[in-house]
Scaffold this motif. Sequence first.
Motif, PDB file in Angstrom:
ATOM      1  N   GLY A 129      88.664  41.034  49.436  1.00  8.93           N
ATOM      2  CA  GLY A 129      88.621  41.373  50.846  1.00  8.93           C
ATOM      3  C   GLY A 129      89.798  42.267  51.185  1.00  8.93           C
ATOM      4  O   GLY A 129      89.924  43.365  50.665  1.00  8.93           O
TER       5      GLY A 129
ATOM      6  N   HIS B  91      84.838  37.996  45.797  1.00  6.40           N
ATOM      7  CA  HIS B  91      84.965  39.439  45.949  1.00  6.40           C
ATOM      8  C   HIS B  91      86.247  39.730  46.728  1.00  6.40           C
ATOM      9  O   HIS B  91      86.649  38.956  47.602  1.00  6.40           O
TER      10      HIS B  91
ATOM     11  N   ASP C 270      90.357  37.217  49.222  1.00  8.76           N
ATOM     12  CA  ASP C 270      88.925  37.308  48.950  1.00  8.76           C
ATOM     13  C   ASP C 270      88.156  37.505  50.248  1.00  8.76           C
ATOM     14  O   ASP C 270      88.732  37.708  51.321  1.00  8.76           O
ATOM     15  N   GLN C 271      86.822  37.452  50.136  1.00  2.42           N
ATOM     16  CA  GLN C 271      85.977  37.713  51.294  1.00  2.42           C
ATOM     17  C   GLN C 271      86.135  36.657  52.392  1.00  2.42           C
ATOM     18  O   GLN C 271      85.721  36.876  53.533  1.00  2.42           O
ATOM     19  N   HIS C 272      86.761  35.518  52.052  1.00  2.00           N
ATOM     20  CA  HIS C 272      86.998  34.457  53.031  1.00  2.00           C
ATOM     21  C   HIS C 272      88.424  34.486  53.583  1.00  2.00           C
ATOM     22  O   HIS C 272      88.796  33.595  54.355  1.00  2.00           O
TER      23      HIS C 272
END
Length: 238
Positions: free
Chosen positions: A176, A174, A212-214
């Motif tokens: 970020g 996803h 991304d989400q990380h």
Amino acid sequence: MRDEAPRTVTAICRALQEQIEHGLLTQGSQLPAERKLSELFETTRITLREALGQLEAEGLIYREERRGWFVSPPRLAYNPLVRSHFHAMVREQGRQSSTELLSARLIPAPVDICALLELPALSAVLQIRRARRIDGRLVLYVEHYLNPAYFPGILQFDLTCSLTELYASEYAIHYGRVRFDILPTALPAEAANSLKTTLGSPALRITRVNRDQHGRLIDCDLEFWRHDAIHVSVEVPE
């Protein structure tokens, strides 16, 4: 004669603008051929094209190669702060969208893409090239560059759909943090050909660099929009 040409250009612009504003020339409709317009305004093609070029610069009309001139439809509101994607953004504004896949392949990463994605020299990236329409009109040429380490096998999927949704459904990735750079520019050859318009036509270039989400740099997008297709609208929450 030199004094007459600017007045004629102004008169043509005013006449066509009034026709558009009063709905006699409707949004999306095609203008008569240049020959007929020249006869109507009793002027030369050179003077007529100067007037049409001014109206195009103002975003009132646009030209497609081998098709002619058209009245520009309403601009799409583009809010970089909203987490959405092209198809959803268009649909939410009551319009219809479509995407054409132009190419998808693994290539050596260009120098500017290495810098955006912080890749080492001689890296490979996945390049996906697409042309996108709103209500049947070509408005956007985009090049996506993906870090292949995060998207194994992605070229086997339907790449006319939303990459945002594909990332989520197939890779649990996803978006970020996202960085946007927005600049007025002129259409380069690939974008102009894909949008069926003239090389060097005015455009808006939007560069997106996505994590991304990380927090990993996963991809970047180079978007070339027709300059009259969108307006950037941002509301900052309190």
